[in-house]
Design a protein around this motif. Structure first.
Motif, mmCIF file in Angstrom:
data_model
loop_
_atom_site.group_PDB
_atom_site.id
_atom_site.type_symbol
_atom_site.label_atom_id
_atom_site.label_comp_id
_atom_site.label_asym_id
_atom_site.label_seq_id
_atom_site.Cartn_x
_atom_site.Cartn_y
_atom_site.Cartn_z
ATOM 1 N N TRP A 131 54.862 -44.091 43.615
ATOM 2 C CA TRP A 131 53.891 -44.123 44.703
ATOM 3 C C TRP A 131 54.251 -45.241 45.675
ATOM 4 C CZ3 TRP A 131 49.457 -40.822 44.529
ATOM 5 C CH2 TRP A 131 49.386 -40.047 43.374
ATOM 6 N N CYS A 132 53.996 -44.986 46.948
ATOM 7 C CA CYS A 132 54.337 -45.920 48.025
ATOM 8 C C CYS A 132 53.057 -46.443 48.666
ATOM 9 C CB CYS A 132 55.215 -45.209 49.057
ATOM 10 S SG CYS A 132 55.710 -46.228 50.451
ATOM 11 N N PHE A 133 52.744 -47.713 48.419
ATOM 12 C CA PHE A 133 51.537 -48.347 48.965
ATOM 13 C C PHE A 133 51.932 -49.103 50.233
ATOM 14 C CE2 PHE A 133 50.739 -47.558 44.591
ATOM 15 C CZ PHE A 133 49.368 -47.487 44.394
ATOM 16 N N ASP A 134 51.397 -48.669 51.370
ATOM 17 C CA ASP A 134 51.840 -49.288 52.623
ATOM 18 C C ASP A 134 50.758 -49.199 53.694
ATOM 19 O OD1 ASP A 134 54.735 -50.316 53.526
ATOM 20 O OD2 ASP A 134 53.709 -49.473 55.262
ATOM 21 N N LEU A 135 50.808 -50.144 54.621
ATOM 22 C CA LEU A 135 49.853 -50.210 55.718
ATOM 23 C C LEU A 135 50.198 -49.250 56.846
ATOM 24 C CD1 LEU A 135 47.365 -51.948 56.706
ATOM 25 C CD2 LEU A 135 49.045 -53.373 57.880
ATOM 26 N N ASP A 136 51.466 -48.963 57.022
ATOM 27 C CA ASP A 136 51.940 -48.166 58.155
ATOM 28 C C ASP A 136 51.656 -46.684 57.916
ATOM 29 O OD1 ASP A 136 53.343 -46.946 60.229
ATOM 30 O OD2 ASP A 136 54.952 -48.427 60.174
ATOM 31 N N THR A 137 50.858 -46.090 58.788
ATOM 32 C CA THR A 137 50.423 -44.710 58.583
ATOM 33 C C THR A 137 51.505 -43.686 58.863
ATOM 34 O OG1 THR A 137 49.540 -44.665 60.835
ATOM 35 C CG2 THR A 137 48.007 -45.214 59.055
ATOM 36 N N GLN A 138 52.690 -44.095 59.268
ATOM 37 C CA GLN A 138 53.745 -43.108 59.481
ATOM 38 C C GLN A 138 54.106 -42.379 58.184
ATOM 39 O OE1 GLN A 138 57.884 -44.083 60.064
ATOM 40 N NE2 GLN A 138 57.462 -46.228 59.649
ATOM 41 N N TRP A 139 53.721 -42.949 57.058
ATOM 42 C CA TRP A 139 54.047 -42.332 55.771
ATOM 43 C C TRP A 139 52.938 -41.429 55.245
ATOM 44 C CZ3 TRP A 139 58.747 -43.205 56.171
ATOM 45 C CH2 TRP A 139 59.261 -44.457 56.530
ATOM 46 N N HIS A 140 51.917 -41.150 56.029
ATOM 47 C CA HIS A 140 50.744 -40.469 55.484
ATOM 48 C C HIS A 140 51.036 -39.050 54.997
ATOM 49 C CE1 HIS A 140 50.521 -38.816 59.609
ATOM 50 N NE2 HIS A 140 49.879 -37.800 59.036
ATOM 51 N N LYS A 141 52.120 -38.435 55.433
ATOM 52 C CA LYS A 141 52.456 -37.090 54.968
ATOM 53 C C LYS A 141 53.270 -37.094 53.678
ATOM 54 C CE LYS A 141 52.257 -34.871 59.503
ATOM 55 N NZ LYS A 141 52.999 -34.060 60.505
ATOM 56 N N GLU A 142 53.724 -38.255 53.272
ATOM 57 C CA GLU A 142 54.480 -38.372 52.020
ATOM 58 C C GLU A 142 53.527 -38.189 50.841
ATOM 59 O OE1 GLU A 142 57.253 -39.121 49.070
ATOM 60 O OE2 GLU A 142 57.614 -38.708 51.191
ATOM 61 N N GLY A 144 53.477 -39.268 47.883
ATOM 62 C CA GLY A 144 53.185 -40.465 47.110
ATOM 63 C C GLY A 144 52.617 -41.609 47.919
ATOM 64 N N TYR A 145 52.243 -41.349 49.175
ATOM 65 C CA TYR A 145 51.750 -42.424 50.034
ATOM 66 C C TYR A 145 50.311 -42.803 49.706
ATOM 67 C CZ TYR A 145 50.029 -44.756 54.268
ATOM 68 O OH TYR A 145 49.449 -45.634 55.149
ATOM 69 N N VAL A 146 50.052 -44.108 49.666
ATOM 70 C CA VAL A 146 48.697 -44.634 49.534
ATOM 71 C C VAL A 146 48.476 -45.623 50.672
ATOM 72 C CG1 VAL A 146 47.092 -45.971 48.125
ATOM 73 C CG2 VAL A 146 48.672 -44.377 47.023
ATOM 74 N N CYS A 147 47.416 -45.422 51.427
ATOM 75 C CA CYS A 147 47.085 -46.313 52.532
ATOM 76 C C CYS A 147 46.576 -47.632 51.952
ATOM 77 C CB CYS A 147 46.025 -45.649 53.397
ATOM 78 S SG CYS A 147 45.684 -46.511 54.930
ATOM 79 N N TYR A 148 47.355 -48.703 52.109
ATOM 80 C CA TYR A 148 47.098 -49.950 51.381
ATOM 81 C C TYR A 148 47.052 -51.134 52.338
ATOM 82 C CZ TYR A 148 48.173 -54.025 48.433
ATOM 83 O OH TYR A 148 48.166 -55.245 47.822
ATOM 84 N N ASN A 149 45.978 -51.894 52.246
ATOM 85 C CA ASN A 149 45.827 -53.136 52.996
ATOM 86 C C ASN A 149 45.643 -54.263 51.985
ATOM 87 O OD1 ASN A 149 44.824 -55.360 54.501
ATOM 88 N ND2 ASN A 149 43.984 -53.995 56.055
#
Length: 246
Positions: A131-142, A144-149
Motif C-alpha cells: 500500500w502507498c500512503f501519500d499526500l499527493d492525490t495524483q495517485w488516487h487511481k492506484e 493501493g493508494y491511501v490518502c495520508y496526511n
C-alpha cells in the motif's frame, strides 16, 4: 494474499479533495483534515524533503548487475514547490530489493509512507499486496493508494481495517525534524502487526540516528542513498539485518 481484515485495496480507494487549504506550519493544534489530501502546492516550501512521491512500475535489477532503466526517473521531473528530490536509480533498486526479500512470502504486506518511488518499483506480485500512503492525490487511481496526511497519523481512509496488518513499513517523511518523525512513528506502530518483529526501513539524515533508534528501533546502514539534487547526505536505517543496505 491478504489477511481476513475485510479490506481490499479497491474497497479502500478514496479520491480526496483537491480544495483543501494547506497548513502553513506544523502546529499540532491545527484542525483535523478529514482524509483530505493536497494537490501540488507550496505545503513543503522552505522545509527539508527527502521524497514525497514518484511513479511508474520499474523492475529492479537482480544479482548486482547493470541497473535496468528507471522509467520514472527518465520521465518525471522534480516539483520544486513540493521540495521533491528523487532517489537515484541505484538507491531505489537497493531499497526495493530489500522489500522484495522481506516480503517474499505469500501474504506478507508492506506499507510505504511517503516513499512511492520504491512502491512503484516493486514486482507486480509484491506491489499487489502493498500500500502507498501519500499526500499527493495524483495517485488516487492506484488500487493501493491511501490518502495520508502525517499530521493526523492514524486518521486516514480504511484505518480500522489496515491497522496491525503490515509486516514492513518504509518511511521517508517530507521533513527531518523529530516532531514529524514522532508522527510517522505513530503511523508505523499503528500499521505493523502486533507482537513486535515488524520490519522498518527509513530515510533521513545521519544526525537523527539517536532519536530514530528511540522512536523506531532502527540503526544506520552502510549503504548510503543518493539523492542527486540534494547537497547533503542522507542515510538509510533499518530495524533488521539487511543484505542490500548493510
Amino acid at each position: 494474499c491478504r489477511r481476513n481484515t475485510g479490506a481490499t485495496q479497491a474497497s479502500l480507494l478514496v479520491t480526496c479533495s483537491d480544495n483543501h487549504a494547506p497548513p502553513t506550519d506544523l502546529d499540532h493544534s491545527s484542525r483535523r483534515h478529514e482524509s483530505e489530501c493536497l494537490p501540488r502546492n507550496n505545503l513543503f516550501e522552505n522545509l527539508f524533503c527527502g521524497e514525497s512521491r514518484t511513479a511508474a512500475a520499474i523492475p529492479v535489477a537482480e544479482g548486482g548487475g547493470e541497473l535496468k532503466k528507471n522509467r520514472f526517473l527518465s520521465t518525471t521531473r522534480e516539483v520544486e514547490d513540493l521540495n521533491q528530490y528523487w532517489y537515484s536509480n541505484r538507491t531505489i533498486t537497493h531499497m526495493a530489493l530489500d522489500v522484495e526479500e522481506v516480503c517474499a512470502a505469500e501474504g506478507t504486506r508492506a506499507a510505504f509512507l511517503s516513499t512511492p518511488s520504491v512502491y512503484f518499483s516493486l514486482s507486480k506480485e509484491v506491489r499487489a499486496r502493498s500500500w502507498c500512503f501519500d499526500l499527493d492525490t495524483q495517485w488516487h487511481k492506484e488500487p493501493g493508494y491511501v490518502c495520508y496526511n502525517f499530521q493526523t497519523p492514524v486518521d486516514f481512509p480504511g484505518a480500522a481495517e489496515l491497522r496491525g496488518t503490515f509486516d514492513m513499513v518504509i518511511i521517508d517523511p517530507p521533513f527531518i525534524t523529530r516532531e514529524v518523525w514522532e508522527k510517522y512513528a505513530e503511523t508505523a506502530r499503528f500499521l505493523l502487526r502486533p507482537g513486535g518483529g515488524g520490519h522498518v526501513m527509513a530515510s533521513t539524515i545521519q544526525e537523527n540516528a539517536p532519536f530514530m533508534r528511540e522512536l523506531l528501533g532502527v540503526e544506520p546502514q552502510v549503504f548510503q542513498p543518493s539523492i542527486p539534487t540534494l547537497v547533503y547526505q542522507y542515510a538509510l536505517y533499518a530495524s533488521y539485518e539487511s543484505k542490500n543496505l548493510g
